[in-house]
Design a protein around this motif. Structure first.
Motif, PDB file in Angstrom:
ATOM      1  N   GLY A  45      44.240 -30.612   4.484  1.00 39.59           N
ATOM      2  CA  GLY A  45      45.190 -30.195   5.522  1.00 39.59           C
ATOM      3  C   GLY A  45      45.014 -28.743   5.921  1.00 39.59           C
ATOM      4  N   ARG A  46      44.783 -27.910   4.947  1.00 41.32           N
ATOM      5  CA  ARG A  46      44.582 -26.485   5.225  1.00 41.32           C
ATOM      6  C   ARG A  46      43.327 -26.274   6.073  1.00 41.32           C
ATOM      7  N   ASP A  47      42.247 -26.957   5.710  1.00 40.88           N
ATOM      8  CA  ASP A  47      40.994 -26.835   6.462  1.00 40.88           C
ATOM      9  C   ASP A  47      41.153 -27.381   7.876  1.00 40.88           C
ATOM     10  N   MET A  48      41.799 -28.528   7.991  1.00 40.24           N
ATOM     11  CA  MET A  48      41.978 -29.167   9.294  1.00 40.24           C
ATOM     12  C   MET A  48      42.882 -28.332  10.203  1.00 40.24           C
ATOM     13  N   SER A  49      43.899 -27.703   9.624  1.00 36.38           N
ATOM     14  CA  SER A  49      44.868 -26.964  10.446  1.00 36.38           C
ATOM     15  C   SER A  49      44.217 -25.804  11.206  1.00 36.38           C
ATOM     16  N   LYS A  50      43.133 -25.292  10.688  1.00 35.18           N
ATOM     17  CA  LYS A  50      42.444 -24.175  11.329  1.00 35.18           C
ATOM     18  C   LYS A  50      41.781 -24.574  12.639  1.00 35.18           C
ATOM     19  N   SER A  51      41.516 -25.864  12.788  1.00 34.06           N
ATOM     20  CA  SER A  51      40.828 -26.316  13.997  1.00 34.06           C
ATOM     21  C   SER A  51      41.763 -26.995  15.008  1.00 34.06           C
ATOM     22  N   LEU A  52      43.054 -26.984  14.745  1.00 35.29           N
ATOM     23  CA  LEU A  52      43.994 -27.633  15.666  1.00 35.29           C
ATOM     24  C   LEU A  52      44.208 -26.805  16.924  1.00 35.29           C
ATOM     25  N   PRO A  53      44.474 -27.465  18.054  1.00 32.63           N
ATOM     26  CA  PRO A  53      44.881 -26.727  19.255  1.00 32.63           C
ATOM     27  C   PRO A  53      46.180 -25.966  18.968  1.00 32.63           C
ATOM     28  N   ARG A  54      46.467 -24.963  19.751  1.00 30.96           N
ATOM     29  CA  ARG A  54      47.602 -24.061  19.498  1.00 30.96           C
ATOM     30  C   ARG A  54      48.924 -24.796  19.268  1.00 30.96           C
ATOM     31  N   GLU A  55      49.321 -25.667  20.190  1.00 32.35           N
ATOM     32  CA  GLU A  55      50.622 -26.345  20.066  1.00 32.35           C
ATOM     33  C   GLU A  55      50.669 -27.228  18.816  1.00 32.35           C
ATOM     34  N   LEU A  58      50.964 -25.019  15.706  1.00 26.89           N
ATOM     35  CA  LEU A  58      52.322 -24.509  15.475  1.00 26.89           C
ATOM     36  C   LEU A  58      53.221 -25.601  14.890  1.00 26.89           C
ATOM     37  N   THR A  59      53.102 -26.797  15.424  1.00 24.42           N
ATOM     38  CA  THR A  59      53.886 -27.920  14.892  1.00 24.42           C
ATOM     39  C   THR A  59      53.487 -28.195  13.454  1.00 24.42           C
ATOM     40  N   TYR A  60      52.192 -28.183  13.186  1.00 22.62           N
ATOM     41  CA  TYR A  60      51.703 -28.424  11.833  1.00 22.62           C
ATOM     42  C   TYR A  60      52.271 -27.380  10.870  1.00 22.62           C
ATOM     43  N   ALA A  61      52.243 -26.123  11.244  1.00 17.08           N
ATOM     44  CA  ALA A  61      52.738 -25.055  10.368  1.00 17.08           C
ATOM     45  C   ALA A  61      54.227 -25.230  10.078  1.00 17.08           C
ATOM     46  N   ALA A  62      55.012 -25.479  11.115  1.00 19.09           N
ATOM     47  CA  ALA A  62      56.456 -25.646  10.927  1.00 19.09           C
ATOM     48  C   ALA A  62      56.765 -26.895  10.105  1.00 19.09           C
ATOM     49  N   TRP A  63      56.111 -27.982  10.438  1.00 17.31           N
ATOM     50  CA  TRP A  63      56.382 -29.237   9.744  1.00 17.31           C
ATOM     51  C   TRP A  63      55.904 -29.203   8.297  1.00 17.31           C
ATOM     52  N   SER A  64      54.777 -28.562   8.044  1.00 20.81           N
ATOM     53  CA  SER A  64      54.297 -28.516   6.659  1.00 20.81           C
ATOM     54  C   SER A  64      55.245 -27.686   5.793  1.00 20.81           C
ATOM     55  N   MET A  65      55.852 -26.641   6.360  1.00 18.39           N
ATOM     56  CA  MET A  65      56.844 -25.873   5.606  1.00 18.39           C
ATOM     57  C   MET A  65      58.086 -26.724   5.340  1.00 18.39           C
ATOM     58  N   GLN A  66      58.553 -27.442   6.351  1.00 19.81           N
ATOM     59  CA  GLN A  66      59.721 -28.295   6.173  1.00 19.81           C
ATOM     60  C   GLN A  66      59.411 -29.427   5.189  1.00 19.81           C
ATOM     61  N   LEU A  67      58.224 -29.978   5.292  1.00 22.48           N
ATOM     62  CA  LEU A  67      57.795 -31.044   4.395  1.00 22.48           C
ATOM     63  C   LEU A  67      57.781 -30.553   2.949  1.00 22.48           C
TER      64      LEU A  67
END
Length: 182
Positions: A45-55, A58-67
């Motif tokens: 997940g950490r590796d994949m998150s670096k290649s995500l489009p901006r929006e 941001l969703t991934y970062a917020a959701w992973s913290m909530q998760l």
């Protein structure tokens, strides 16, 4: 010979719910999900998150913290319940408000994010986490209704017990039983 059924496995309102097979399953599933999610978020997940489009990033970062927060709360609740079962914590201590599991905000809805840039395996973890958290909130509410231990009788349960006692005495007078509770 008929199989014996664990009565606590059917009703979370039973005082010995934590000694049931149902609790053992919820505990194993919950702790397994915590481990699986941590492995994903710290690895692929950490590796994949670096290649995500901006929006999506941001969703991934917020959701992973909530998760992560949600799963840590769930794990804490499960460990607390096991401590009650093993006698390391009293039921009275477990009744304290700080140990209650409730949902303050709306749950995350992974179905609305599918196809919008987030990986399906991440969204599957979010969905599993939301299901676990909701289940634990329901169990908590059933076990510790309004700050009462489930083994403390509700008014309805008191009336049922009074009816049973009156029937056993042979002097069943519904007006006497119900009249006392008004």
């Amino acid at each position: 010979m008929p199989a014996l059924q664990d009565p606590a496995s059917e009703d979370p309102n039973q005082p010995d719910f934590t000694a049931s097979r149902v609790f053992d399953k919820v505990f194993a599933d919950g702790m397994g999900l915590v481990e699986k999610t941590a492995s994903y978020l710290d690895g692929p997940g950490r590796d994949m998150s670096k290649s995500l489009p901006r929006e999506a990033g941001l969703t991934y970062a917020a959701w992973s913290m909530q998760l992560s927060t949600q799963l840590m709360l769930a794990a804490g609740w499960l460990v607390m319940q096991r401590a009650v079962r093993e006698g390391d914590m009293s039921r009275e201590d477990a009744l304290k408000k700080k140990y209650r599991m409730t949902r303050d905000g709306a749950p995350l809805d992974p179905s609305k994010q599918r196809g919008r840039g987030l990986p399906d395996n991440f969204l599957d973890l979010v969905e599993e986490s939301e299901n676990l958290y909701s289940r634990i909130c329901r169990l908590d509410a059933a076990l510790y209704q309004d700050g009462r231990s489930s083994d403390q009788a509700s008014p309805v349960m008191r009336q049922i017990e009074e009816l049973k006692a009156a029937a056993e005495e042979g002097a069943f007078d519904p007006l006497r039983v119900w009249g006392g509770s008004r």
